[in-house]
Scaffold this motif. Structure first.
Motif, PDB file in Angstrom:
ATOM      1  N   SER A 138       1.001  -1.036   0.179  1.00  0.00           N
ATOM      2  CA  SER A 138      -0.164   0.017  -0.435  1.00  0.00           C
ATOM      3  C   SER A 138       0.717   1.324  -0.171  1.00  0.00           C
ATOM      4  N   SER A 140       3.733   3.637  -1.818  1.00  0.00           N
ATOM      5  CA  SER A 140       4.211   4.139  -2.707  1.00  0.00           C
ATOM      6  C   SER A 140       5.617   3.655  -2.960  1.00  0.00           C
ATOM      7  N   GLN A 141       6.199   3.344  -4.216  1.00  0.00           N
ATOM      8  CA  GLN A 141       7.809   3.128  -4.190  1.00  0.00           C
ATOM      9  C   GLN A 141       8.314   4.354  -4.196  1.00  0.00           C
ATOM     10  N   ASP A 142       7.921   5.731  -4.416  1.00  0.00           N
ATOM     11  CA  ASP A 142       8.041   6.860  -3.965  1.00  0.00           C
ATOM     12  C   ASP A 142       8.946   7.224  -3.039  1.00  0.00           C
TER      13      ASP A 142
END
Length: 359
Positions: A138, A140-142
């Motif tokens: 859940s 984010s990759q950032d």
């Protein structure tokens, strides 16, 4: 006078004994005159017939391993131990030698500890942002990338990978199966930039050789060749032409590459003799031993049932290391027919009309 008689009597007895022996046993004398017997030469013959002639190109070449690698350590250091020696066979992945790198072991332990600490900082940072580390799907990759960088996790991971690479570089392993050659270093010596050893895959050899420009039409890809070493010329290896370089070098020659399978006799870099053959059917073929020179011309001898040898002038159409294609020399007016019995040995001292006997 007594001494003269004592000398003459034994001499007379000896002359009488010699005369009797010659009369009884020497059949080459008659009425005290020597009779010369005609010399009869012992020969071997075979019938002349048409058969397949194997035209040959004979040349020299060199053997190269199809796969060979010069191996060296990717890092410097002191050689701790060498596990093999020249001529020993290795399998892919076998250890050849290792360096003494205690410093790398310490660095490796420190890098693992640093990565463990960075991982905890990474988890704390994720939890501080209100996320659960057990469920990162859940997030984010950032956010995950930012947390890894700020926690030092990415840097610690890269540092560990670099040290692992350096440590693995201190272990020299065989990249493929083969035979070890050219080891000159010893334990406790420093490594150098030069090759530590050579690994040779001797399961397949390439043989490179050259032919003349005029012989280009004689060879073709997948054509069979015979290969012999100068160390064991009686052992014949069969090879197959793999490639023909479509260019002529400055010497007017064309490079050919053939392959042959594993042999205990062939070695990488060995000089060899190559015989390329091509079959020409329906030719009058004779052994080369049947050919002699008379009056500056090529001659063969035929045998007739009366025990006489007759020389026949011939023209040589082609020849290889064992046999030759011949035809009658029409300018000399000598006949040569299939089925004639030709003399193949004992012909060196024959003349036309010599009496011979067949062995």
């Amino acid at each position: 006078m007594k001494y003269i008689v004592s000398f003459i009597l034994p001499l007379a007895v000896l002359m009488m004994f010699t005369s009797n022996c010659r009369t009884n046993s020497d059949t080459n004398f008659k009425d005290d005159k020597k009779i010369s017997s005609p010399q009869i030469n012992a020969v071997q013959i075979q019938p002349l017939k048409k058969e397949t002639f194997h035209k040959q190109i004979i040349t020299n070449g060199k053997v190269y391993a199809a796969q060979k690698a010069d191996l060296t350590f990717a890092t410097s250091g002191t050689i701790k131990e060498i596990y093999t020696s020249n001529g020993e066979r290795l399998e892919k992945g076998d250890t050849i030698a290792i360096l003494d790198r205690k410093d790398l072991l310490l660095s490796l332990a420190s890098a693992k500890a640093a990565l463990d600490k960075a991982r905890l900082d990474y988890y704390d940072m994720i939890a501080g942002l209100g996320f659960s580390i057990k469920d990162t799907s859940s997030i984010s990759q950032d956010i995950l990338s930012m947390a890894k960088i700020r926690s030092g996790y990415t840097s610690a991971e890269n540092n560990l990978q670099r040290i692992v690479y350096d440590y693995n570089s201190s272990i020299l392993c065989a990249p493929f199966h083969g035979v070890i050659a050219n080891i000159t270093s010893h334990s406790n010596e420093q490594t150098s930039a030069e090759c530590f050893c050579t690994l040779i895959d001797d399961s397949l050899y390439n043989v490179k050789f050259h032919i003349m420009e005029s012989e280009y039409g004689f060879v073709s890809k997948n054509q069979k060749v015979r290969i012999t070493s100068f160390a064991a010329p009686d052992v014949i290896h069969t090879g197959t032409i793999e490639s023909i370089n479509p260019a002529i070098d400055k010497n007017g020659q064309i490079e050919i590459c053939a392959s042959t399978t594993k042999s205990d006799i062939l070695l990488d870099g060995m000089n060899v003799r190559i015989i390329i053959e091509k079959s020409i059917p329906n030719q009058l073929v004779i052994p080369r031993s049947a050919l002699v020179i008379r009056d500056g011309f090529d001659v063969i001898f035929t045998y007739t049932p009366d025990g006489i040898a007759h020389w026949i002038y011939v023209d040589i159409i082609d020849k290889n290391s064992e046999s030759a294609i011949v035809k009658a020399n029409t300018e000399r007016g000598t006949p040569l027919r299939e089925g004639d019995n030709i003399i193949i040995s004992g012909n060196l001292n024959l003349a036309d009309g010599s009496k011979v006997t067949v062995l």
